[in-house]
Design a protein around this motif. Structure first.
Motif, PDB file in Angstrom:
ATOM      1  N   ARG A  56     -23.090 -23.033  85.435  1.00 61.04           N
ATOM      2  CA  ARG A  56     -21.846 -22.313  85.710  1.00 61.04           C
ATOM      3  C   ARG A  56     -22.056 -20.835  85.425  1.00 61.04           C
ATOM      4  O   ARG A  56     -22.490 -20.457  84.341  1.00 61.04           O
ATOM      5  N   ARG A  82     -20.962 -22.208  90.656  1.00 59.24           N
ATOM      6  CA  ARG A  82     -21.210 -23.532  90.093  1.00 59.24           C
ATOM      7  C   ARG A  82     -22.319 -24.188  90.906  1.00 59.24           C
ATOM      8  O   ARG A  82     -22.241 -24.241  92.137  1.00 59.24           O
ATOM      9  N   GLU A 135     -16.030 -33.050  82.731  1.00 54.32           N
ATOM     10  CA  GLU A 135     -16.583 -31.863  83.386  1.00 54.32           C
ATOM     11  C   GLU A 135     -17.936 -31.452  82.808  1.00 54.32           C
ATOM     12  O   GLU A 135     -18.481 -30.429  83.210  1.00 54.32           O
ATOM     13  N   HIS A 136     -18.438 -32.211  81.846  1.00 42.52           N
ATOM     14  CA  HIS A 136     -19.721 -31.869  81.196  1.00 42.52           C
ATOM     15  C   HIS A 136     -19.692 -30.446  80.647  1.00 42.52           C
ATOM     16  O   HIS A 136     -20.606 -29.654  80.878  1.00 42.52           O
ATOM     17  N   ILE A 137     -18.639 -30.141  79.928  1.00 34.29           N
ATOM     18  CA  ILE A 137     -18.521 -28.800  79.344  1.00 34.29           C
ATOM     19  C   ILE A 137     -19.147 -28.842  77.953  1.00 34.29           C
ATOM     20  O   ILE A 137     -18.661 -29.516  77.046  1.00 34.29           O
ATOM     21  N   LEU A 152     -16.231 -22.383  79.796  1.00 34.53           N
ATOM     22  CA  LEU A 152     -16.279 -22.273  81.257  1.00 34.53           C
ATOM     23  C   LEU A 152     -16.425 -20.808  81.678  1.00 34.53           C
ATOM     24  O   LEU A 152     -17.078 -20.502  82.680  1.00 34.53           O
ATOM     25  N   THR A 172     -25.365 -29.163  85.304  1.00 28.13           N
ATOM     26  CA  THR A 172     -24.475 -28.281  86.051  1.00 28.13           C
ATOM     27  C   THR A 172     -24.619 -26.870  85.501  1.00 28.13           C
ATOM     28  O   THR A 172     -24.595 -26.678  84.281  1.00 28.13           O
TER      29      THR A 172
END
Lengths: 142, 542
Positions: A53, A44, B453-455, B424, A51
């Motif tokens: 991931r 991350r 979570e800014h997913i 994720l 962000t």
């Protein structure tokens, strides 16, 4: 880059070398294949604007060349501080000097021991605010 | 190894096992180890309901084929999560669920929130246990990971008393040992199975998610083509077989045994692989297979082989290796007697539905068709659309492993959190979760987690104002009992009042748009893909 493998608790120097060498390799724009093996499962990266991931998303981002928020400046001399948080966790605090349009920043890197090897699990980039201008008793800035 | 509290050591164990996310909802008795967790790298994904936490972990575990870590709060939190745990149990999701409690020292007190958590968890888990000695904390966690990840995979609950976690332990954190289960049957057993299937005039294959877990899609295709056998899904909620392949028959369904019997009753040999038979609410109590039909069952779960009906050859073995050996044993004449099948290894292009005159195409079909035409490459779908699922199968046929996941196990509400877990796990893929108005409301607050979570997953609510599946099922019930059709129970209605999904999503931090006309579709989808972050479409359908 060549980071020695560690089977047990890595010495702080090993972690510091991993962080420094990987960061410099990133800045040099080495092929992604040289960077990926040093990334942990569940990578991350928290940047000021987004962000990232996972290794594949990192790789895609890296190949776009949009990595300046992370690579636009070099660590300050002596700016990498490593603290072992457990036998398998190290927290590296990296102070980065500003350069050009990249403001000074502080990075927080978590390095974990996975499969006996220290790997980068998270990087969080936090822009450092400009120093507070001090005020004199009359309230004017100086 | 220096001593440290158990609440510290568990985070070392997670790191040693490469576990990077914990999905959970906190409570007082977990405050010690959650406080400690802030000192480590683990990403805690906060859910506002335990069902959402388990659903996210389920999607994550399915997409990564790795353990999904969950934290639940005591008996009340475990109770809220049990519906989703049941789904994980039925579906074989490798979850490791940590449940906090006050402490061993309070066992005799029968205090507030006291409950036998292991007994609560046992019916919906593969294994449930409680740590009572600090020097076995990591040992038990490793056992939990091993059991969850060993076929048949499934959820495991570990109860962690706070007073045990507060005590010191010197256990080292080392990676969990996972046994290699890629076993192959004896050659003579494979030969016997090949003879049984090759001698059949009307062979048929029933497959399930054990194929995907084993990575056996290609091998299953080879066997199907050599036999020219139609392939039907039983407990099949992932890409086990290319659904555009001419030998793909369809899904047997999860409701009535009579439906499956109509499909399998004509076959004189049946190969069952990677599934149990039959995953139905009302299964047939008598064998659905014809008299004299020869049955071959391949699975890593010995319990499921011949569980309800006898088989001729049961092989407790890895589907991929076994199907590969079976294909070799069946010879090198692919498609020789298939019913018009393509050459081996080739699938037909997805059949394009016949063009529908402008204005006559149902809104759902038009939406899914446009989505398929405009989606970025590599689209992954989490499908909890249920009765609205047919257009998905038409326009977004599952073909590539790892890009399609369907609800399983019978519980509602996994659509939104499951899609979050997949995103994720596979952040490089565009992910869309389809769910219904009824299904979504069980875990709608998962959208808040997406925003927090800014997913960057997208969601589509197929909003028909009803529990439509119940409408269909009660019609069958009436028909079986000779009851004259009449209005369905009022309990199936969701329109009084109508649920304002777009407003609800916005209140949780997720932008949304309502689509109830054909000319809304393209702009809504353009906005959805342009938006960086979670986005919801409330699709109003009949």
């Amino acid at each position: 880059m060549n980071v020695p493998a560690a089977r047990s608790t890595p010495p702080t120097a090993t972690v510091e070398a991993l962080v420094r060498d990987w960061y410099e390799a990133l800045g040099r724009g080495v092929p992604a294949e040289q960077l990926l093996p040093h990334l942990a499962n569940g990578l991350r990266i928290d940047l000021p604007t987004t962000t990232l991931r996972g290794r594949q998303e990192f790789e895609r981002w890296y190949r776009t060349g949009a990595c300046r928020p992370l690579t636009g400046a070099r660590p300050e001399p002596g700016g990498i501080q490593v603290h072992m948080q457990s036998p398998v966790h190290a927290l590296a605090s990296v102070a980065v000097a500003g350069a050009g349009d990249v403001p000074p920043a502080r990075h927080e890197w978590w390095v974990v021991l996975q499969d006996g090897v220290p790997r980068i699990r998270t990087i969080a980039v936090q822009p450092r605010p400009a120093p507070h201008p001090t005020r004199d008793v009359q309230g004017t800035e100086r | 190894m220096p001593a440290r509290p158990g609440k510290t050591a568990i985070f070392e164990q997670f790191a040693a096992d490469g576990i990077s996310y914990m999905f959970g909802n906190p409570g007082t008795v977990e405050q010690g180890f959650l406080d400690e967790g802030g000192r480590f790298d683990l990403s805690y994904v906060l859910a506002l309901h335990e069902g959402a936490a388990v659903g996210m972990a389920d999607g994550y575990a399915r997409a990564t084929r790795r353990p999904g870590l969950v934290q639940l709060h005591s008996g009340v939190g475990l109770g809220n999560g049990i519906g989703m745990l049941y789904q994980a149990r039925r579906g074989g999701s490798p979850l490791v669920v940590l449940v906090g409690e006050a402490g061993v020292r309070y066992d005799a007190m029968d205090g507030q929130m006291a409950a036998d958590l292991v007994a609560m968890a046992e019916p919906v888990t593969k294994y449930a246990t409680r740590v009572i000695d600090p020097d076995s904390t990591l040992r038990v966690l490793r056992r939990a990971v091993k059991i969850a990840m060993t076929p048949p995979r499934g959820p495991v609950v570990v109860v962690l008393p706070a007073d045990v976690l507060d005590r010191m332990t010197s256990e080292p954190a080392v990676p969990t040992s996972l046994p290699d289960t890629r076993s192959r049957p004896a050659p003579e057993a494979v030969e016997r199975a090949a003879r049984v299937l090759a001698d059949a005039a009307r062979p048929l294959i029933v497959m399930g998610d054990g194929v995907a877990v084993s990575g056996a899609k290609q091998e299953l295709t080879r066997v199907a083509e050599r036999l020219g056998a139609p392939v039907w899904g039983a407990n099949s909620s992932e890409v086990n077989f290319d659904t555009t392949h001419p030998l793909y028959g369809g899904e047997l369904g999860h409701m009535f045994g009579a439906s499956s019997a109509r499909v399998v009753g004509d076959a004189d040999a049946v190969l069952i692989v990677g599934t149990y038979v039959f995953p139905e609410v009302f299964p047939s109590l008598t064998s659905p297979f014809r008299d004299g039909a020869r049955i071959v069952h391949i699975d890593l779960d010995a319990y499921e082989i011949a569980k309800n009906f006898p088989v001729d050859i049961g092989l407790v073995a890895d589907p991929r290796l076994t199907l590969a050996a079976l294909a070799d044993a069946l010879g090198q004449d692919p498609g020789g007697r298939g019913p018009g099948g393509p050459p081996a290894g080739q699938a037909r292009e997805p059949a394009r539905p016949a063009p529908v005159p402008a204005g006559e195409e149902p809104l759902l079909d038009a939406f899914v068709r446009t989505l398929a035409e405009t989606a970025p490459p590599g689209l992954a779908v989490f499908d909890e659309a249920l009765t609205a699922g047919a257009p998905l199968a038409r326009h977004l046929p599952p073909r590539v492993p790892g890009t399609f996941f369907q609800t399983r196990g019978g519980s509602l509400g996994v659509g939104i959190p499951g899609a979050l877990g997949v995103k994720l796990a596979r952040p490089e893929l565009p992910v869309v979760g389809f769910t219904g108005d009824g299904g979504s409301m069980y875990t709608f607050q998962a959208l808040w987690t997406a925003a927090r979570e800014h997913i960057d997953a997208k969601f589509v609510i197929c909003n028909n104002g009803r529990y439509r599946l119940l409408d269909l099922n009660i019609e069958q019930y009436w028909a079986e009992l000779g009851i004259r059709p009449h209005d369905a129970p009022d309990a199936f209605d969701l329109t009084r009042p109508a649920i304002a999904f777009a407003d609800l999503a916005a209140a949780l931090g997720v932008p949304a748009r309502r689509v109830d006309r054909h000319d809304h579709i393209a702009p809504a989808l353009a906005e959805m893909w342009a938006h960086e972050g979670p986005y919801l479409i409330d699709l109003v359908i009949d």
